[in-house]
Design a protein around this motif. Structure first.
Motif, short mmCIF file in Angstrom:
data_model
loop_
_atom_site.label_atom_id
_atom_site.label_comp_id
_atom_site.label_asym_id
_atom_site.label_seq_id
_atom_site.Cartn_x
_atom_site.Cartn_y
_atom_site.Cartn_z
N ILE A 129 88.36 -80.14 60.27
CA ILE A 129 88.75 -79.26 61.42
C ILE A 129 88.80 -77.92 60.79
CG2 ILE A 129 90.70 -79.02 62.65
CD1 ILE A 129 91.30 -81.84 62.52
N LEU A 130 89.18 -77.53 59.55
CA LEU A 130 89.35 -76.26 59.36
C LEU A 130 88.00 -75.67 59.08
CD1 LEU A 130 92.32 -76.41 56.62
CD2 LEU A 130 92.49 -75.40 58.94
N PHE A 131 86.95 -76.15 58.74
CA PHE A 131 85.49 -75.91 58.49
C PHE A 131 85.00 -75.58 59.78
CE2 PHE A 131 81.01 -76.49 57.69
CZ PHE A 131 80.83 -75.44 56.55
N SER A 132 85.10 -76.35 60.68
CA SER A 132 84.61 -76.31 62.29
C SER A 132 85.15 -75.05 62.72
CB SER A 132 85.03 -77.54 62.92
OG SER A 132 84.39 -78.67 62.52
N ASN A 133 86.56 -74.73 62.56
CA ASN A 133 87.00 -73.45 63.28
C ASN A 133 86.44 -72.35 62.24
OD1 ASN A 133 89.15 -72.03 64.62
ND2 ASN A 133 90.03 -71.34 62.53
N SER A 134 86.10 -72.30 60.98
CA SER A 134 85.77 -71.06 60.36
C SER A 134 84.25 -70.95 60.86
CB SER A 134 85.65 -71.45 58.59
OG SER A 134 87.07 -71.52 58.26
N ILE A 147 81.50 -68.07 51.28
CA ILE A 147 81.20 -68.84 50.37
C ILE A 147 82.42 -69.45 49.81
CG2 ILE A 147 80.80 -68.69 47.52
CD1 ILE A 147 79.00 -66.08 48.25
N ARG A 148 83.79 -68.97 49.98
CA ARG A 148 84.80 -69.68 49.61
C ARG A 148 85.17 -70.81 50.33
NH1 ARG A 148 90.41 -66.50 50.39
NH2 ARG A 148 90.43 -67.38 52.56
N VAL A 149 84.85 -70.52 51.91
CA VAL A 149 85.24 -71.93 52.62
C VAL A 149 84.13 -72.77 52.66
CG1 VAL A 149 84.96 -72.49 55.16
CG2 VAL A 149 86.01 -70.09 54.62
N VAL A 150 83.05 -72.68 52.17
CA VAL A 150 81.92 -73.56 52.05
C VAL A 150 82.21 -74.34 50.83
CG1 VAL A 150 79.56 -74.04 51.40
CG2 VAL A 150 80.16 -72.45 53.15
N THR A 151 82.53 -73.65 49.50
CA THR A 151 82.78 -74.39 48.36
C THR A 151 84.24 -75.33 48.45
OG1 THR A 151 83.92 -72.26 47.60
CG2 THR A 151 81.79 -72.60 46.85
N ILE A 187 84.14 -71.99 41.23
CA ILE A 187 83.79 -71.05 42.34
C ILE A 187 85.09 -70.72 43.40
CG2 ILE A 187 82.20 -70.80 44.18
CD1 ILE A 187 80.10 -72.61 42.82
N PHE A 188 85.54 -71.84 43.97
CA PHE A 188 86.55 -71.65 45.07
C PHE A 188 87.77 -70.65 44.53
CE2 PHE A 188 90.69 -73.07 46.89
CZ PHE A 188 90.23 -72.67 48.27
#
Length: 211
Positions: A129-134, A147-151, A187-188
């Motif tokens: 849900i959060l990734f879709s929103n981003s 990059i932070r969101v993806v990792t 990374i994150f």
């Protein structure tokens, strides 16, 4: 008043983009505002960069990227509030089920493994849900933020998926967990805490300048 040439306009646009403004509409609005401000004060023989510095202090004293963040916050306040509710509620339910499941498991009560198994599914659902929103505002964020969101999304899926595989005794669970922790720790988390550090420094500087 002097008209800005193409080189000077490109200089302003490059500065806007270099300061982290990624939204094209906001780039154009800022560029127009800067050009109008500078042209009104650029007398014959005046130093262009000196006038630009004056424009920067008057238009965006706290940096151009701050305007984009404020605009993004205003336009997406309701959606951000909903996302935060989802995060807090999901985090509470996940921790509640995990701690309760561990207690049931230790005391050999029925239902412990099921409660523990539900938790990673909730983590995966919340992450999606959060990734879709981003993703819907991908271009409005900085490169490091994306990059932070993806990792973060990848590590959450891998760790949660690995936990499910381990609980169900499927092969590949350990590999998923190790890979997820690798992404999380190397990374994150460095990007996340560097962002917090940078924000704290900026807030401290603003406090010292404007007590």
């Amino acid at each position: 008043m002097e008209q800005l040439n193409d080189k000077q306009v490109s200089f302003i646009l490059d500065r806007i983009m270099a300061d982290g403004v990624t939204d094209e509409n906001l780039q154009n609005d800022l560029l127009d505002h800067y050009c109008c401000f500078i042209e009104e004060r650029l007398l014959p023989g005046a130093d262009f960069e000196a006038v630009y510095d004056i424009a920067f202090q008057n238009i965006t004293p706290n940096g151009m990227h701050e305007i984009q963040q404020e605009l993004y916050f205003i336009l997406n306040f309701k959606k951000q509030t909903t996302m935060k509710r989802i995060i807090y509620f999901s985090s509470f339910i996940t921790l509640f089920l995990t701690s309760t499941g561990i207690m049931f498991k230790i005391l050999h009560w029925p239902g412990g493994p099921v409660l523990i198994l539900i938790s990673p599914f909730l983590v995966m659902l919340t992450s999606v849900i959060l990734f879709s929103n981003s993703m819907t505002h991908w271009k409005s964020h900085s490169r490091m933020y994306n990059i932070r969101v993806v990792t973060g999304f990848a590590s959450a899926l891998l760790i949660a998926g690995g936990m499910i595989f381990k609980l169900l005794h499927y092969a590949g669970g350990a590999f998923q967990v190790v890979t997820g922790v690798f992404l999380l720790n190397l990374i994150f988390l460095p990007i996340f805490f560097y962002g917090l550090y940078k924000q704290a420094i900026e807030n401290t500087s603003k406090t010292l300048i404007n007590p």
